[in-house]
Design an enzyme around this catalytic site. Sequence first.
Site, PDB file in Angstrom:
ATOM      1  N   CYS A 152       0.817  -1.225   0.000  1.00 29.43           N
ATOM      2  CA  CYS A 152       0.000   0.000   0.000  1.00 29.43           C
ATOM      3  C   CYS A 152       0.848   1.270   0.000  1.00 29.43           C
ATOM      4  O   CYS A 152       0.319   2.365  -0.222  1.00 29.43           O
ATOM      5  CB  CYS A 152      -0.943   0.000   1.191  1.00 29.43           C
ATOM      6  SG  CYS A 152      -1.888  -1.517   1.291  1.00 29.43           S
TER       7      CYS A 152
ATOM      8  N   HIS B  65      -3.335   6.947   2.418  1.00 30.96           N
ATOM      9  CA  HIS B  65      -3.825   5.651   1.946  1.00 30.96           C
ATOM     10  C   HIS B  65      -5.212   5.394   2.535  1.00 30.96           C
ATOM     11  O   HIS B  65      -5.466   5.643   3.718  1.00 30.96           O
ATOM     12  CB  HIS B  65      -2.850   4.551   2.372  1.00 30.96           C
ATOM     13  CG  HIS B  65      -3.367   3.176   2.122  1.00 30.96           C
ATOM     14  ND1 HIS B  65      -3.885   2.797   0.900  1.00 30.96           N
ATOM     15  CD2 HIS B  65      -3.459   2.095   2.934  1.00 30.96           C
ATOM     16  CE1 HIS B  65      -4.275   1.534   0.984  1.00 30.96           C
ATOM     17  NE2 HIS B  65      -4.032   1.085   2.196  1.00 30.96           N
TER      18      HIS B  65
ATOM     19  N   ASN C 203     -10.347  -0.131  -0.365  1.00 32.70           N
ATOM     20  CA  ASN C 203      -8.895  -0.058  -0.238  1.00 32.70           C
ATOM     21  C   ASN C 203      -8.268  -0.623  -1.523  1.00 32.70           C
ATOM     22  O   ASN C 203      -8.467  -1.788  -1.839  1.00 32.70           O
ATOM     23  CB  ASN C 203      -8.497  -0.890   0.999  1.00 32.70           C
ATOM     24  CG  ASN C 203      -7.004  -0.957   1.226  1.00 32.70           C
ATOM     25  OD1 ASN C 203      -6.213  -0.623   0.349  1.00 32.70           O
ATOM     26  ND2 ASN C 203      -6.629  -1.416   2.405  1.00 32.70           N
TER      27      ASN C 203
HETATM   28  O1  UT7 Z   1      -4.186  -1.555   3.249  1.00 28.99           O
HETATM   29  C1  UT7 Z   1      -3.469  -2.170   4.248  1.00 28.99           C
HETATM   30  C2  UT7 Z   1      -3.840  -1.634   5.518  1.00 28.99           C
HETATM   31  N1  UT7 Z   1      -4.998  -2.349   6.054  1.00 28.99           N
HETATM   32  C3  UT7 Z   1      -5.622  -1.826   7.068  1.00 28.99           C
HETATM   33  O2  UT7 Z   1      -5.269  -0.742   7.490  1.00 28.99           O
HETATM   34  C4  UT7 Z   1      -6.728  -2.604   7.739  1.00 28.99           C
HETATM   35  C5  UT7 Z   1      -6.749  -2.247   9.199  1.00 28.99           C
HETATM   36  N2  UT7 Z   1      -7.766  -2.982   9.962  1.00 28.99           N
HETATM   37  C6  UT7 Z   1      -9.074  -2.637   9.924  1.00 28.99           C
HETATM   38  O3  UT7 Z   1      -9.445  -1.704   9.221  1.00 28.99           O
HETATM   39  C7  UT7 Z   1     -10.036  -3.387  10.803  1.00 28.99           C
HETATM   40  O4  UT7 Z   1      -9.324  -4.181  11.715  1.00 28.99           O
HETATM   41  C8  UT7 Z   1     -11.042  -4.276  10.032  1.00 28.99           C
HETATM   42  C9  UT7 Z   1     -12.021  -3.379   9.258  1.00 28.99           C
HETATM   43  C10 UT7 Z   1     -10.283  -5.158   9.044  1.00 28.99           C
HETATM   44  C11 UT7 Z   1     -11.841  -5.164  10.969  1.00 28.99           C
HETATM   45  O5  UT7 Z   1     -12.515  -4.376  11.941  1.00 28.99           O
HETATM   46  P1  UT7 Z   1     -12.557  -4.852  13.475  1.00 28.99           P
HETATM   47  O6  UT7 Z   1     -13.354  -3.857  14.187  1.00 28.99           O
HETATM   48  O7  UT7 Z   1     -11.117  -5.045  13.882  1.00 28.99           O
HETATM   49  O8  UT7 Z   1     -13.360  -6.205  13.384  1.00 28.99           O
HETATM   50  P2  UT7 Z   1     -12.916  -7.678  13.843  1.00 28.99           P
HETATM   51  O9  UT7 Z   1     -11.903  -8.212  12.886  1.00 28.99           O
HETATM   52  O10 UT7 Z   1     -12.529  -7.620  15.287  1.00 28.99           O
HETATM   53  O11 UT7 Z   1     -14.250  -8.477  13.694  1.00 28.99           O
HETATM   54  C12 UT7 Z   1     -15.348  -8.218  14.565  1.00 28.99           C
HETATM   55  C13 UT7 Z   1     -16.478  -9.170  14.240  1.00 28.99           C
HETATM   56  C14 UT7 Z   1     -16.095 -10.637  14.248  1.00 28.99           C
HETATM   57  O12 UT7 Z   1     -17.194 -11.349  14.813  1.00 28.99           O
HETATM   58  P3  UT7 Z   1     -17.153 -11.846  16.349  1.00 28.99           P
HETATM   59  O13 UT7 Z   1     -15.940 -12.731  16.442  1.00 28.99           O
HETATM   60  O14 UT7 Z   1     -17.015 -10.595  17.162  1.00 28.99           O
HETATM   61  O15 UT7 Z   1     -18.453 -12.547  16.496  1.00 28.99           O
HETATM   62  C15 UT7 Z   1     -15.985 -10.991  12.798  1.00 28.99           C
HETATM   63  O16 UT7 Z   1     -16.265 -12.352  12.543  1.00 28.99           O
HETATM   64  O17 UT7 Z   1     -16.984  -8.892  12.928  1.00 28.99           O
HETATM   65  C16 UT7 Z   1     -17.057 -10.131  12.177  1.00 28.99           C
HETATM   66  N3  UT7 Z   1     -16.820  -9.837  10.775  1.00 28.99           N
HETATM   67  C17 UT7 Z   1     -17.815  -9.501   9.908  1.00 28.99           C
HETATM   68  N4  UT7 Z   1     -19.135  -9.396  10.069  1.00 28.99           N
HETATM   69  C18 UT7 Z   1     -19.854  -9.024   8.981  1.00 28.99           C
HETATM   70  C19 UT7 Z   1     -15.640  -9.803  10.128  1.00 28.99           C
HETATM   71  N5  UT7 Z   1     -15.837  -9.444   8.846  1.00 28.99           N
HETATM   72  C20 UT7 Z   1     -17.175  -9.257   8.689  1.00 28.99           C
HETATM   73  C21 UT7 Z   1     -17.979  -8.872   7.596  1.00 28.99           C
HETATM   74  N6  UT7 Z   1     -19.302  -8.773   7.784  1.00 28.99           N
HETATM   75  N7  UT7 Z   1     -17.466  -8.600   6.371  1.00 28.99           N
END
Ligand code: UT7
Length: 322
Positions: free
Chosen positions: A111, A249, A279
């Site tokens: 990125c 980014h 992204n």
């Molecule tokens: O370009 C490179 C740089 N990349 C980044 O900067 C990405 C940085 N990270 C992020 O932006 C965030 O960490 C994410 C958007 C990827 C994820 O957000 P989060 O608040 O950290 O969510 P999480 O991974 O902790 O997931 C929370 C919940 C989980 O369910 P449980 O275990 O709490 O029941 C996931 O299974 O959300 C669930 N989940 C979804 N639910 C609906 C994960 N993906 C999805 C989805 N739809 N697409």
Amino acid sequence: MGAKIIGTGSCLPATVVTNDDLAKIMDTSDEWISSRTGIRERHLVKEETTASMSAEAARRAMDNAGITAEEIDLIIVGTLSADHVTPSCACEVQAQIGAKNAVAFDINAACAGFMFALNIANAYLQTNTYRTALILGAETLSKIMDWNDRSTCVLFGDGAGAAIVRAEEGSVGVLAFDQGSDGVKGGVLACEGRSNNNPLVETSKELAYVHMDGQEVYKFAVTAVPYSLQKTIQAAGLTVEDIDYFALHQANIRILQSVAKRLKAAEEKFPISLDHCGNISAASVPILLDEMNRKGMLKPGMKIALSGFGGGLTWASAVIEW
Ligand code: UT7
């Protein structure tokens, strides 16, 4: 001698896929995606390729700069999703736009790829090695997504962005730069390449997809990016208040808000494209810059802070004068 951006261009695939479209094919929702990330839709390729989008973005940037392809003597594409292992995307762009006088190569800094390309071009231009560079960030990320992994595939999109950078006597251009890498943490955002394929080893035929520890990448971004920006702004002899826009980014709106808060900068100074692009890794910064340019947001003399961050891990920031 200043390395000045004199034109920008971008190209997104024709097909738009909304969060609701994704919710029809996997267990997700517009509410989850938009509230966690700010993303509402993204463009995904059907016919387009990394090289074809790059060539179109390049043509628009040349048109915007008012230059011909023959004037370009350096082409660098930041990408992790080129169409071929070889030829490079940059060589394909050279052929498609007819930039016969250019040297062309790709770099992979995920990125931060466009920002690394800008820094490399800046170094060549400052030393009078080349005069006119075409730099791009271009990705077809949809081909390396696991469409059964809702935690990653909903975040990314496809597209390309380009800028023409020219060495100009008496202009400022890039005021300061910072870039870095932390290979030890590379596993938090990774995509395997091809496995061994010779008669001596058992070969795995598994396809390679992006996997990401989102929370670790998030923590890295909200720490490394404000630090890198602060350092670059200081090196440019400026303060945060002097910066007119922060073109960062586009991974997650919450990251942009957190960076704004840590820098004590107004959120209005952080334009976004992630709502309609998702992204797009290396392509995010140049697409955003092109949108700002075409909306007439960029005026001569303005100070713009740019930053890319992601896989590697890698990060890079620059302060430029428009
Ligand atoms: O370009 C490179 C740089 N990349 C980044 O900067 C990405 C940085 N990270 C992020 O932006 C965030 O960490 C994410 C958007 C990827 C994820 O957000 P989060 O608040 O950290 O969510 P999480 O991974 O902790 O997931 C929370 C919940 C989980 O369910 P449980 O275990 O709490 O029941 C996931 O299974 O959300 C669930 N989940 C979804 N639910 C609906 C994960 N993906 C999805 C989805 N739809 N697409």
